[in-house]
Write an enzyme that holds these catalytic residues in place. Structure first.
Site, PDB file in Angstrom:
ATOM      1  N   ASP A 175       0.820  -1.212   0.000  1.00  0.00           N
ATOM      2  CA  ASP A 175       0.000   0.000   0.000  1.00  0.00           C
ATOM      3  C   ASP A 175       0.862   1.274   0.000  1.00  0.00           C
ATOM      4  OD1 ASP A 175      -2.403   1.310  -0.096  1.00  0.00           O
ATOM      5  OD2 ASP A 175      -2.936   1.016   2.008  1.00  0.00           O
TER       6      ASP A 175
ATOM      7  N   LYS B 184      -8.362  13.855  -3.212  1.00  0.00           N
ATOM      8  CA  LYS B 184      -8.842  13.287  -1.952  1.00  0.00           C
ATOM      9  C   LYS B 184      -8.698  14.279  -0.803  1.00  0.00           C
ATOM     10  CE  LYS B 184      -6.497  10.253   0.533  1.00  0.00           C
ATOM     11  NZ  LYS B 184      -5.780   8.981   0.636  1.00  0.00           N
TER      12      LYS B 184
HETATM   13  P1  NAD Z   1      -7.933   3.059 -10.157  1.00  0.00           P
HETATM   14  O1  NAD Z   1      -9.193   2.394  -9.746  1.00  0.00           O
HETATM   15  O2  NAD Z   1      -8.004   4.319 -10.926  1.00  0.00           O
HETATM   16  O3  NAD Z   1      -7.032   2.047 -10.983  1.00  0.00           O
HETATM   17  C1  NAD Z   1      -7.015   0.683 -10.758  1.00  0.00           C
HETATM   18  C2  NAD Z   1      -7.013  -0.027 -12.091  1.00  0.00           C
HETATM   19  O4  NAD Z   1      -6.871  -1.416 -11.842  1.00  0.00           O
HETATM   20  C3  NAD Z   1      -8.286   0.132 -12.890  1.00  0.00           C
HETATM   21  O5  NAD Z   1      -7.977   0.624 -14.173  1.00  0.00           O
HETATM   22  C4  NAD Z   1      -8.884  -1.267 -12.948  1.00  0.00           C
HETATM   23  O6  NAD Z   1      -9.544  -1.514 -14.157  1.00  0.00           O
HETATM   24  C5  NAD Z   1      -7.641  -2.114 -12.784  1.00  0.00           C
HETATM   25  N1  NAD Z   1      -7.811  -3.468 -12.266  1.00  0.00           N
HETATM   26  C6  NAD Z   1      -8.627  -3.938 -11.291  1.00  0.00           C
HETATM   27  N2  NAD Z   1      -8.427  -5.256 -11.088  1.00  0.00           N
HETATM   28  C7  NAD Z   1      -7.444  -5.626 -11.931  1.00  0.00           C
HETATM   29  C8  NAD Z   1      -6.798  -6.851 -12.188  1.00  0.00           C
HETATM   30  N3  NAD Z   1      -7.116  -7.970 -11.540  1.00  0.00           N
HETATM   31  N4  NAD Z   1      -5.822  -6.869 -13.117  1.00  0.00           N
HETATM   32  C9  NAD Z   1      -5.480  -5.748 -13.802  1.00  0.00           C
HETATM   33  N5  NAD Z   1      -6.077  -4.573 -13.610  1.00  0.00           N
HETATM   34  C10 NAD Z   1      -7.051  -4.504 -12.683  1.00  0.00           C
HETATM   35  O7  NAD Z   1      -7.118   3.269  -8.783  1.00  0.00           O
HETATM   36  P2  NAD Z   1      -5.823   4.170  -8.522  1.00  0.00           P
HETATM   37  O8  NAD Z   1      -6.254   5.474  -7.987  1.00  0.00           O
HETATM   38  O9  NAD Z   1      -4.920   4.115  -9.683  1.00  0.00           O
HETATM   39  O10 NAD Z   1      -5.198   3.364  -7.307  1.00  0.00           O
HETATM   40  C11 NAD Z   1      -4.690   2.079  -7.531  1.00  0.00           C
HETATM   41  C12 NAD Z   1      -4.466   1.332  -6.247  1.00  0.00           C
HETATM   42  O11 NAD Z   1      -3.460   1.980  -5.492  1.00  0.00           O
HETATM   43  C13 NAD Z   1      -5.694   1.241  -5.354  1.00  0.00           C
HETATM   44  O12 NAD Z   1      -5.799  -0.040  -4.809  1.00  0.00           O
HETATM   45  C14 NAD Z   1      -5.391   2.204  -4.265  1.00  0.00           C
HETATM   46  O13 NAD Z   1      -6.004   1.875  -3.039  1.00  0.00           O
HETATM   47  C15 NAD Z   1      -3.894   2.086  -4.161  1.00  0.00           C
HETATM   48  N6  NAD Z   1      -3.316   3.243  -3.522  1.00  0.00           N
HETATM   49  C16 NAD Z   1      -3.391   4.462  -4.123  1.00  0.00           C
HETATM   50  C17 NAD Z   1      -2.848   5.572  -3.502  1.00  0.00           C
HETATM   51  C18 NAD Z   1      -2.913   6.916  -4.166  1.00  0.00           C
HETATM   52  O14 NAD Z   1      -3.382   7.019  -5.270  1.00  0.00           O
HETATM   53  N7  NAD Z   1      -2.423   7.963  -3.546  1.00  0.00           N
HETATM   54  C19 NAD Z   1      -2.249   5.442  -2.258  1.00  0.00           C
HETATM   55  C20 NAD Z   1      -2.194   4.184  -1.681  1.00  0.00           C
HETATM   56  C21 NAD Z   1      -2.712   3.096  -2.340  1.00  0.00           C
END
Ligand code: NAD
Length: 525
Positions: free
Chosen positions: A313, A404
């Protein structure tokens, strides 16, 4: 693709006889000093300084590296890809606030410096960019690719993310429209049901199977061959999954996990299948989401194959603040008694986290982040298990998109029954904070694939063979909210300690003592 530079091109050279530069390597002989503490029957601590001699070798040849993202078409995936391309082409773009230029702000490797030492002439510190301490890949040179369950091309996906300025997107549109994520594995039970409508690019089968492991391995091999890469690093930046249940005989050991995949057990998540594929392929795999991808069987498998894993994470916004602020408060002797953390966000991550089981993964990841700091201070927290109240709330509010909101109240007891209340309002442009972390994780993980160590006896004779660091790369902790550490070793969340570990380990590789900040040269004369 491999490139190295003559030693004369290095920004600094250590004159110590303990450091040797060859065309291929920087070798350092390093004395690691620690303190061993044992409690005597009378309650007194007996402390014994310890010194262990190590030899380190770091490969100087910077390889051609591919970064493959799972969830490439998401907000983070599109933003980091666009950011790298814009930097590579030195782009500028107009905004209503004036022109902006591509940069790597927010990347600790690209944007921060480290004190090298002090210039005796001027009495001033000499600081150098962190990426000049050791030979590190430049992010502009990363070849980016990956998988997504959504088949949208990267230009459209960048629009869907609604993160970057239209004037920048227009310049990147054409090139990104040719980039299309590879089909991915989709087990609907693991992510929120509200994601189903974007899952139009999926491999057949909705349960774990060896065919999926093999397909991911083939994808990595294919990407490597097509782009003439020396190495690939894979990172999960796909949706947060629910936790996988830990079941005896299923995911508790490496062999059981492999059998469970073969048998199509429903408690094996897509992220674990990716992890297993990467481990078997000897490709570092980093988990940027909070779920328990690294079930015990996956960790054991990584150890067995000497493959690097890291997680979990990304620590980008609220938690990064928390792990700096709480570090400060508790180390200042202020008794923090409660942290109330509230978030709302409107991007697809927020939509997915709107579902209870996925929120629960995030809640767990966000909840333990002050434990090490509290446990270290038994003056303020004398009772076993005593900790501040800590509550985390996340709500989905579409209107704020990727920006956010994180609102935190820190409530603390101060001198003579008084209170300090710190109220924080943190607007985190989420993907713009996470993208540089994705880069740092890749650059540092790649570097660690070029590091070897051996221990030496007191007389300097080698006592072991050279080998790599432990499979679980806890050196990546600075970028991660719930750092994965080698089994049985402590987790460090305190931000300052995490950074010190990173920079001091870098220093050891080039024969420099840890930065103590004592500055005696400015105090004793
Ligand atoms: P997002 O939803 O925009 O992107 C996630 C992508 O993953 C989507 O395009 C979705 O279609 C794809 N996906 C889902 N399941 C999949 C799979 N099995 N295989 C391949 N692709 C798949 O989210 P995001 O804002 O880019 O964040 C991504 C992750 O990072 C989240 O889990 C989020 O909690 C984590 N995260 C983000 C932040 C941040 O953005 N600051 C901080 C900590 C953690």
């Amino acid at each position: 693709g491999v490139s190295s530079h003559p030693v004369s091109d290095l920004l600094f050279k250590n004159t110590s006889p303990n450091v040797v530069y060859t065309d291929d390597e920087i070798r350092s002989r390093y004395t690691y000093r620690t303190t061993s503490v044992t409690k005597q029957p009378n309650g007194q601590y007996q402390v014994t300084p310890k010194a262990q001699l190590y030899d380190f070798k770091v490969g100087r040849k910077v390889p051609k590296v591919g970064m493959m993202l799972v969830g490439w078409g998401g907000n983070n995936g599109t933003t980091v890809t666009a950011g790298i391309m814009a930097n590579r082409r030195n782009m500028t773009w107009e905004t209503r606030g004036g022109p902006r230029a591509a940069n790597y702000y927010g990347s600790v490797v690209m944007g921060s410096t480290m004190k090298l030492g002090t210039d005796p002439e001027t009495n001033k510190d000499v600081n150098i960019p962190l990426n000049q301490v050791l030979p590190i890949v430049h992010p502009n040179d990363l070849v980016v690719g990956g998988w997504d369950i959504s088949g949208m091309n990267m230009a459209d996906a960048m629009d869907r993310a609604a993160v970057l300025e239209p004037t920048l997107k227009a310049q990147l549109k054409k090139e990104m429209s040719y980039m299309v994520p590879l089909p991915s594995i989709y087990y609907p039970d693991f992510i929120a049901a509200n994601q189903e409508d974007r899952a139009d690019n999926v491999l057949e089968g909705s349960k774990a199977c060896m065919a999926h492991v093999d397909k991911i391995r083939d994808d990595i091999k294919g990407f490597k061959a097509k782009n003439g890469l020396d190495k690939v690093i894979v990172q999960w930046t796909a949706n947060t999954e629910r936790y996988a249940d830990l079941v005896e005989g299923v995911n508790d050991t490496a062999d059981n996990l492999l059998k469970a995949i073969e048998a199509g057990h429903e408690e094996v998540s897509p992220s674990t299948v990716f992890a297993v594929a990467c481990i078997l392929e000897q490709v570092p795999f980093i988990n940027g989401s909070p779920q328990n991808t690294f079930v015990p069987g996956a960790v054991e498998l990584a150890e067995r194959h000497g493959a690097f894993i890291g997680g979990d994470d990304f620590k980008s916004g609220q938690t990064k603040m928390k792990s700096a602020l709480v570090d400060f408060m508790i180390n200042a002797g202020i008794k923090l008694t409660s942290i109330a953390s509230y978030n709302h966000l409107g991007n697809n991550d927020g939509k997915n986290l709107n579902s209870h089981r996925q929120f629960r993964s995030k809640e767990i990841s966000k909840s333990n982040v002050v434990d090490d700091m509290v446990e270290a201070n038994h003056v303020l927290y004398p009772d076993q298990g005593e900790k501040p109240d800590h509550c985390v709330v996340i709500k989905y509010m579409p209107a704020v998109g990727d920006n956010k909101r994180a609102l935190d109240e820190y409530y603390a007891e101060i001198f003579m029954g008084g209170h300090q209340t710190i109220s924080l309002f943190n607007v985190c442009e989420d993907s713009l904070l996470a993208s540089p972390l994705i880069i740092d994780l890749v650059l540092i993980a790649e570097l660690m694939t070029r590091v070897e160590w051996r221990s030496c006896a007191e007389d300097g004779a080698a006592a072991t063979e050279y080998k790599g660091f432990h499979s679980v790369l806890s050196i990546l902790s600075y970028m991660l909210k719930a750092p994965l550490t080698p089994p049985g070793t402590p987790v460090v969340n305190a931000l300052a300690k995490q950074r010190a570990a990173l920079t001091n380990i870098f220093r050891a590789f080039v024969g420099l003592e840890p930065e103590s900040d004592m500055s005696l040269e400015h105090k004793l004369f």
